[in-house]
Design a protein around this motif. Structure first.
Motif, PDB file in Angstrom:
ATOM      1  N   ARG A   1       0.832  -1.210   0.000  1.00  0.00           N
ATOM      2  CA  ARG A   1       0.000   0.000   0.000  1.00  0.00           C
ATOM      3  C   ARG A   1       0.860   1.250   0.000  1.00  0.00           C
ATOM      4  O   ARG A   1       0.639   2.179  -0.780  1.00  0.00           O
ATOM      5  CB  ARG A   1      -0.914  -0.001   1.224  1.00  0.00           C
ATOM      6  CG  ARG A   1      -1.797   1.238   1.320  1.00  0.00           C
ATOM      7  CD  ARG A   1      -2.380   1.402   2.702  1.00  0.00           C
ATOM      8  NE  ARG A   1      -1.387   1.752   3.690  1.00  0.00           N
ATOM      9  CZ  ARG A   1      -0.904   2.989   3.869  1.00  0.00           C
ATOM     10  NH1 ARG A   1      -1.320   3.981   3.108  1.00  0.00           N
ATOM     11  NH2 ARG A   1       0.000   3.230   4.796  1.00  0.00           N
ATOM     12  N   LYS A   2       1.871   1.283   0.848  1.00  0.00           N
ATOM     13  CA  LYS A   2       2.755   2.443   0.915  1.00  0.00           C
ATOM     14  C   LYS A   2       3.483   2.664  -0.402  1.00  0.00           C
ATOM     15  O   LYS A   2       3.632   3.799  -0.867  1.00  0.00           O
ATOM     16  CB  LYS A   2       3.773   2.268   2.048  1.00  0.00           C
ATOM     17  CG  LYS A   2       3.189   2.318   3.452  1.00  0.00           C
ATOM     18  CD  LYS A   2       4.275   2.083   4.486  1.00  0.00           C
ATOM     19  CE  LYS A   2       3.728   2.115   5.911  1.00  0.00           C
ATOM     20  NZ  LYS A   2       4.793   1.824   6.910  1.00  0.00           N
ATOM     21  N   SER A   3       3.937   1.570  -1.010  1.00  0.00           N
ATOM     22  CA  SER A   3       4.654   1.678  -2.278  1.00  0.00           C
ATOM     23  C   SER A   3       3.742   2.193  -3.384  1.00  0.00           C
ATOM     24  O   SER A   3       4.138   3.029  -4.203  1.00  0.00           O
ATOM     25  CB  SER A   3       5.241   0.323  -2.666  1.00  0.00           C
ATOM     26  OG  SER A   3       6.007   0.409  -3.842  1.00  0.00           O
ATOM     27  N   LEU A   4       2.496   1.709  -3.419  1.00  0.00           N
ATOM     28  CA  LEU A   4       1.546   2.177  -4.423  1.00  0.00           C
ATOM     29  C   LEU A   4       1.241   3.661  -4.234  1.00  0.00           C
ATOM     30  O   LEU A   4       1.175   4.428  -5.205  1.00  0.00           O
ATOM     31  CB  LEU A   4       0.261   1.353  -4.356  1.00  0.00           C
ATOM     32  CG  LEU A   4       0.357  -0.072  -4.912  1.00  0.00           C
ATOM     33  CD1 LEU A   4      -0.871  -0.887  -4.522  1.00  0.00           C
ATOM     34  CD2 LEU A   4       0.520  -0.044  -6.425  1.00  0.00           C
ATOM     35  N   TRP A   5       1.063   4.069  -2.989  1.00  0.00           N
ATOM     36  CA  TRP A   5       0.799   5.481  -2.728  1.00  0.00           C
ATOM     37  C   TRP A   5       1.994   6.339  -3.130  1.00  0.00           C
ATOM     38  O   TRP A   5       1.823   7.448  -3.658  1.00  0.00           O
ATOM     39  CB  TRP A   5       0.469   5.685  -1.243  1.00  0.00           C
ATOM     40  CG  TRP A   5      -0.966   5.419  -0.944  1.00  0.00           C
ATOM     41  CD1 TRP A   5      -1.673   4.299  -1.231  1.00  0.00           C
ATOM     42  CD2 TRP A   5      -1.878   6.322  -0.316  1.00  0.00           C
ATOM     43  NE1 TRP A   5      -2.969   4.420  -0.818  1.00  0.00           N
ATOM     44  CE2 TRP A   5      -3.136   5.664  -0.243  1.00  0.00           C
ATOM     45  CE3 TRP A   5      -1.758   7.604   0.206  1.00  0.00           C
ATOM     46  CZ2 TRP A   5      -4.254   6.257   0.316  1.00  0.00           C
ATOM     47  CZ3 TRP A   5      -2.885   8.186   0.782  1.00  0.00           C
ATOM     48  CH2 TRP A   5      -4.119   7.522   0.826  1.00  0.00           C
ATOM     49  N   ALA A   6       3.202   5.845  -2.890  1.00  0.00           N
ATOM     50  CA  ALA A   6       4.405   6.589  -3.285  1.00  0.00           C
ATOM     51  C   ALA A   6       4.499   6.739  -4.794  1.00  0.00           C
ATOM     52  O   ALA A   6       5.120   7.674  -5.295  1.00  0.00           O
ATOM     53  CB  ALA A   6       5.657   5.894  -2.747  1.00  0.00           C
ATOM     54  N   LYS A   7       3.844   5.829  -5.519  1.00  0.00           N
ATOM     55  CA  LYS A   7       3.829   5.872  -6.978  1.00  0.00           C
ATOM     56  C   LYS A   7       2.540   6.519  -7.485  1.00  0.00           C
ATOM     57  O   LYS A   7       2.167   6.358  -8.646  1.00  0.00           O
ATOM     58  CB  LYS A   7       3.985   4.458  -7.544  1.00  0.00           C
ATOM     59  CG  LYS A   7       5.291   3.761  -7.150  1.00  0.00           C
ATOM     60  CD  LYS A   7       5.275   2.293  -7.580  1.00  0.00           C
ATOM     61  CE  LYS A   7       6.475   1.538  -7.020  1.00  0.00           C
ATOM     62  NZ  LYS A   7       7.737   1.890  -7.689  1.00  0.00           N
TER      63      LYS A   7
ATOM     64  N   ARG B   1      -3.505   5.390  -5.358  1.00  0.00           N
ATOM     65  CA  ARG B   1      -4.136   5.351  -4.044  1.00  0.00           C
ATOM     66  C   ARG B   1      -5.030   4.120  -3.929  1.00  0.00           C
ATOM     67  O   ARG B   1      -6.259   4.217  -3.955  1.00  0.00           O
ATOM     68  CB  ARG B   1      -4.952   6.627  -3.821  1.00  0.00           C
ATOM     69  CG  ARG B   1      -4.192   7.898  -4.148  1.00  0.00           C
ATOM     70  CD  ARG B   1      -3.114   8.163  -3.118  1.00  0.00           C
ATOM     71  NE  ARG B   1      -2.428   9.431  -3.370  1.00  0.00           N
ATOM     72  CZ  ARG B   1      -1.625  10.024  -2.516  1.00  0.00           C
ATOM     73  NH1 ARG B   1      -1.408   9.480  -1.341  1.00  0.00           N
ATOM     74  NH2 ARG B   1      -1.034  11.166  -2.809  1.00  0.00           N
ATOM     75  N   ALA B   2      -4.411   2.972  -3.830  1.00  0.00           N
ATOM     76  CA  ALA B   2      -5.159   1.717  -3.787  1.00  0.00           C
ATOM     77  C   ALA B   2      -5.268   1.187  -2.365  1.00  0.00           C
ATOM     78  O   ALA B   2      -4.388   1.422  -1.530  1.00  0.00           O
ATOM     79  CB  ALA B   2      -4.483   0.677  -4.672  1.00  0.00           C
ATOM     80  N   LYS B   3      -6.338   0.479  -2.103  1.00  0.00           N
ATOM     81  CA  LYS B   3      -6.531  -0.183  -0.821  1.00  0.00           C
ATOM     82  C   LYS B   3      -6.152  -1.651  -0.996  1.00  0.00           C
ATOM     83  O   LYS B   3      -6.524  -2.277  -1.987  1.00  0.00           O
ATOM     84  CB  LYS B   3      -7.990  -0.053  -0.378  1.00  0.00           C
ATOM     85  CG  LYS B   3      -8.310  -0.708   0.959  1.00  0.00           C
ATOM     86  CD  LYS B   3      -9.734  -0.392   1.367  1.00  0.00           C
ATOM     87  CE  LYS B   3     -10.144  -1.159   2.629  1.00  0.00           C
ATOM     88  NZ  LYS B   3      -9.271  -0.860   3.779  1.00  0.00           N
TER      89      LYS B   3
END
Length: 532
Positions: free
Chosen positions: A200-206, A209-211
């Motif tokens: 989740r953190k990696s996706l947000w950093a990219k 905004r996925a759950k």
């Protein structure tokens, strides 16, 4: 110390199957509300190991239903980043930041992240494991009740649960000993939850905004629990990511088959756009992460160049590969070759081998077996061995007890003086970042439609028509695994197989009598009434 007197053969040198292998078919799913199929002029090259993709030829009758229009792609090696239809940069322009994200089940729908008008979810699938000793027997029951684990002839299908109960009760005491030795339960859930949070953190950093959700096949949180939370959160686009690097009918296949059955029965899910990444063993980030771990452990040996790299993979019955067409063996061999190629780029040219662990029962499993191979290496004079749990991304009983305790002890008894073990990937940053990239690269396919094309298999292209994927390998759903078809007396392997077959028939007959007559020791023990 001298090198082994006999060279250690690589998997690819002993089998040509890996050279002929092609990854799973390209399949995606579109919702029934989609009026027009998404026509992709090119396939998305999702792997960092690039593929050159030719133009797509699409044919569909004018009056046909959109759900019957298909995209067929043909890919060969050599594609560059510029040839991808969707680049990460172009994707980021359309991925809008939104509210806070949490993997907690108490999160409200309004807090669920979205891209544009869509709420994006990622579902991680894994095996699951008992968290306490009291969980061991019901966990084993769930495992053996899965028809993809124990396949009974259709005539005896009604005995699946009674047999699972019988086997789980018999195996529970020994299994409890194993779990007690690693702290009283499996750490798999804790590790998988941590992986979900890091993803989740990696996706947000990219800027995605996925759950992220976790769904286990045989223990909590079950896949059904994760799906209920996905519905509550109002997810509209879902990427399904099994945490098995290589595809097998008995692991990814079982989880996906369950998922498809859940989707079929729920109108909300049927209309939710989704896609699946069936395997990802050849991704550059995964390969580099594995190479990093191996290189780090090799440096801990006094003479790193003399260490034999021992890849130990979870085994499957041989019949799954030979009869049902399970791609697991071919994918595993290719995966090992890719890791060794990466190590060679770093001037690491150690001998290596691949074997399979965790076999049970009298039938033949994939060979060579891990225990027999360790003994053989000791006889050949190998003194330093580095075990690599190649099919696991999380520590659990098969790494912490089977490899770290049983196989280590066997290696030392076999004359191997120096033993090491590569840790499972866990939350290794390169690995997690690459999983995030795999999710991002799959997003343009969510809602697209395609059909399997066995000449265009590309396992990193996500798919949603799970039944077509499984049918490509397992179309006849045969009762597996079949025993060796030679009758022998004595203590030969073939005789043990037939003894096992006779014992199984006896057990089935006994259970049949228990069910039909309502009398016998199983009823006296209070086991079978559980299913009434």
């Amino acid at each position: 110390m001298n090198s082994p007197t006999h060279p250690i053969s690589s998997p690819s040198s002993s089998s040509s199957s890996s050279h002929a292998f092609r990854p799973p078919p390209v399949l995606t799913y579109a919702s029934r509300n989609c009026k027009f199929p998404m026509l992709l002029p090119q396939a998305i090259c999702t792997s960092h190991k690039m593929y050159r993709c030719s133009r797509v030829h699409v044919e569909a009758p004018i009056n046909s239903s959109p759900l019957k229009n298909y995209i067929v792609t043909r890919c060969s090696h050599g594609c560059s980043d510029a040839q991808s239809l969707f680049s990460k940069q172009s994707l980021k322009k359309h991925l809008l930041p939104a509210g806070a994200l949490s993997t907690s089940t108490t999160q409200s729908v309004s807090d669920t992240p979205f891209v544009g008008d869509d709420k994006i979810g990622v579902l991680l699938l894994n095996l699951g494991g008992p968290e306490t000793l009291e969980d061991v027997q019901p966990f084993l029951f769930n495992l053996f009740a899965d028809p993809d684990i124990i396949r009974l002839p259709r005539l005896f299908g009604f005995l699946q649960k009674p047999l699972a109960q019988f086997v789980s009760v018999l195996r529970a005491p020994k299994s409890k000993e194993g779990y007690a030795s690693i702290g009283g339960g499996s750490p798999l859930r804790r590790i998988t939850d941590a992986q979900a949070e890091e993803l989740r953190k990696s996706l947000w950093a990219k800027n995605v905004r996925a759950k992220v959700y976790v769904g286990m096949r045989y223990w909590h949180p079950f896949t059904e629990e994760a799906i209920e939370q996905i519905k509550k959160d109002g997810i509209t686009k879902l990427v399904v990511l099994p945490l098995y690097p290589q595809f097998s009918i008995s692991t990814s296949g079982s989880s996906l088959r369950l998922l498809e059955s859940i989707f079929r029965e729920d109108e909300y899910l049927v209309n939710m756009q989704h896609t699946v990444i069936p395997s990802w063993y050849q991704r550059e980030g995964y390969i580099k992460a594995m190479a990093n771990l191996i290189e780090n452990e090799l440096n801990g040996f006094e003479n790193p160049k003399e260490v034999v790299i021992f890849f130990s993979a979870h085994g499957v019955p041989l019949a799954y590969v030979e009869e049902a067409g399970d791609p697991y063996k071919a994918e595993m061999e290719e995966c090992v070759d890719l890791i060794m190629e990466e190590l060679e780029k770093r001037n690491i040219t150690n001998s290596y081998t691949l074997a399979y662990q965790s076999r049970v029962g009298p039938v033949e499993w994939l060979k060579p077996y891990t225990d027999e191979t360790i003994i053989d290496l000791g006889k050949k004079g190998v003194k330093s061995l580095l075990a690599v749990p190649i099919s696991f991304v999380s520590e659990h009983i098969e790494t912490l007890e089977e490899i770290d305790v049983e196989y280590k002890e066997l290696a030392l008894k076999s004359g191997i003086k120096n033993w090491g073990r590569v840790p499972a990937l866990g939350c290794e940053s390169t690995f997690i970042s690459d999983l995030a990239d795999a999710v991002i690269e799959s997003l343009p396919y969510v809602g697209a439609m395609a059909v399997s094309n066995l000449e265009a298999r590309q396992s990193l292209v996500p798919l949603g028509s799970v039944e077509e994927l499984l049918a490509a390998y397992d179309s006849q759903r045969r009762e597996l695994p079949p025993p060796v078809m030679v009758w022998e007396w004595g203590w030969t392997k073939s005789a043990e197989t037939w003894n096992g077959r006779a014992a199984m028939l006896a057990v089935l007959l006994l259970l049949f009598l228990e069910v039909t007559t309502g009398e016998g020791f199983l009823h006296q023990w209070g086991i079978l009434p559980l299913f009434r």
